[in-house]
Design an enzyme around this catalytic site. Structure first.
Site, PDB file in Angstrom:
ATOM      1  N   ARG A 239      45.043  26.700  79.917  1.00 18.86           N
ATOM      2  CA  ARG A 239      45.779  25.488  79.542  1.00 18.86           C
ATOM      3  C   ARG A 239      44.960  24.266  79.956  1.00 18.86           C
ATOM      4  NH1 ARG A 239      48.264  28.247  76.717  1.00 18.86           N
ATOM      5  NH2 ARG A 239      50.514  28.586  76.577  1.00 18.86           N
ATOM      6  N   GLU A 268      45.509  17.886  74.008  1.00 19.75           N
ATOM      7  CA  GLU A 268      45.206  18.444  72.675  1.00 19.75           C
ATOM      8  C   GLU A 268      46.278  18.089  71.650  1.00 19.75           C
ATOM      9  OE1 GLU A 268      44.838  22.496  74.011  1.00 19.75           O
ATOM     10  OE2 GLU A 268      46.782  23.044  73.206  1.00 19.75           O
ATOM     11  N   HIS A 314      42.425  25.642  70.309  1.00 20.83           N
ATOM     12  CA  HIS A 314      43.467  26.493  70.913  1.00 20.83           C
ATOM     13  C   HIS A 314      43.727  27.712  70.017  1.00 20.83           C
ATOM     14  CE1 HIS A 314      47.062  26.511  73.874  1.00 20.83           C
ATOM     15  NE2 HIS A 314      46.749  27.743  73.501  1.00 20.83           N
TER      16      HIS A 314
END
Ligand code: NAI
Length: 350
Positions: A239, A268, A314
């Protein structure tokens, strides 16, 4: 019997792709399903008043307000391992159960972490970018071997253990920092537990696999980057908030870290926001927070624009096999809940 009971239940899926919708429709025929491509914040909730189950991915922030706005919800079943986007305390208070998908992607995410490690160690991204331009010179493309180097794994859980196995295959020395050590595992997988400080001092490759929570917020920070072995590389597939973006920029600028592979970024969520949205008073609704986020977003762009940093959006989880496992577990979570069975994947904060 099941048909009769489960027909009552409405299930709303957020951040769900068309192919996933088809798969879910085929396997949850006895439920009334609603699909939204957007995160929950972008969906009007007034038409969802009878929904008993919500299934977000990681960009839907499920907080107290959402739970108040959806009073019929009894189960949140996130299609992810991480559950830091869900206010578990608020859910517990509202008597809403939470389940996740704990095991879908241990090898998948570990393989992605290694893809990032090798990209950096052998300059794959920079080589590719050059050869695409017809430039086949080797200048400044020298990499380094992984064999005999030390990898420091922060978080020796499901994913961290797969990384340890792979690293052993590369003949690396493997160090692990985890507040809950398991000696038998260390022996079996040929690694050694160390403190975070020692891991930072000794590792040539540092890779993050800890969950995000209050205790792990900015686990890598301005203070402890000073301990990092100069010339190391850092990989983050866990993360973004585990590493302070300011510290990463500083470490890169000072040459403490010579490269990074980041599948996750601290801000993000805001990468694709237009500039005018970022400066609008509605950005987060909190001027102090806005200022901090804007700083992080700008620093994040320094990382994105650096040729020493490989960024992926991601998608460490994003393999065909892992996605199927996510959906299968989510389906099992929903069916078990609808049949009032014990929830194997219930998230309980002790
Ligand atoms: P896991 O729960 O099996 O392992 C986490 C490990 O971290 C545990 O051994 C735990 O003891 C340890 N830990 C807890 N606090 C720590 C601390 N302060 N410092 C170091 N270690 C600590 O979880 P798993 O499956 O290995 O996943 C790890 C994380 O990876 C998830 O929480 C999730 O955020 C992230 N993830 C990212 C994906 C992506 O697509 N980029 C996909 C799947 C997971």
């Amino acid at each position: 019997m099941l048909k009769k009971i489960s027909k009552k239940f409405e299930v709303a899926f957020f951040e769900v792709e068309p192919w996933e919708q088809d798969y879910l429709k085929q396997r949850l025929k006895n439920f009334s399903l609603k699909f939204f491509c957007e995160p929950i914040e972008e969906v009007p909730l007034k038409n969802l008043q009878n929904v008993s189950v919500i299934s977000p991915f990681i960009y839907s922030k499920i907080n107290q307000k959402i739970l108040q706005d959806l009073p019929a919800v009894k189960l949140i079943t996130t299609r992810s391992t991480g559950f830091d986007h869900i206010d578990i305390k608020a859910a517990t208070q509202a008597k809403v159960k939470v389940t996740n998908v704990p095991f879908y992607g241990e090898n998948t995410v570990a393989e992605h972490a290694f893809a990032l490690i090798l990209s950096i160690s052998r300059n794959i991204h920079r080589s590719h970018e050059r050869t695409m331009r017809g430039d086949f010179r080797l200048d400044d493309l020298q990499g380094f071997d992984l064999k005999a180097k030390t990898i420091g794994i922060i978080g020796g859980g499901h994913i961290g253990q797969h990384v340890a196995r792979m690293a052993h295959g590369f003949e690396m020395n493997v160090l692990v920092y985890d507040p809950f050590p398991n000696k038998a595992l260390a022996k079996k997988l040929h690694f050694q537990y160390v403190t975070l400080e020692n891991l930072l001092k000794k590792s040539d490759v540092i890779t993050l696999h800890a969950p995000y929570n209050k205790k792990t917020h900015h686990l890598i920070n301005l203070k402890n980057i000073k301990l990092i072995k100069p010339g190391a590389i850092l990989i983050n597939t866990a993360r973004g908030q585990l590493a302070d973006t300011t510290a990463l920029v500083e470490a890169l600028r000072k040459g403490i870290l010579i490269g990074m592979g980041l599948d996750v970024l601290e801000a993000e969520k805001y990468v694709f926001k237009e500039e005018r949205e970022l400066v609008s008073p509605q950005f987060t609704g909190n001027p102090r927070q806005d200022k901090e986020w804007l700083k992080t977003i700008v620093e994040q762009h320094v990382l994105i624009n650096s040729d020493r940093v490989v960024i992926t959006p991601h998608n460490a989880f994003n393999s065909k096999e892992a996605l199927q496992r996510i959906l299968d577990t989510t389906i099992a979570n929903i069916i078990a809940w609808s049949q009032n069975k014990k929830l194997a994947n219930q998230v309980i904060i002790k």
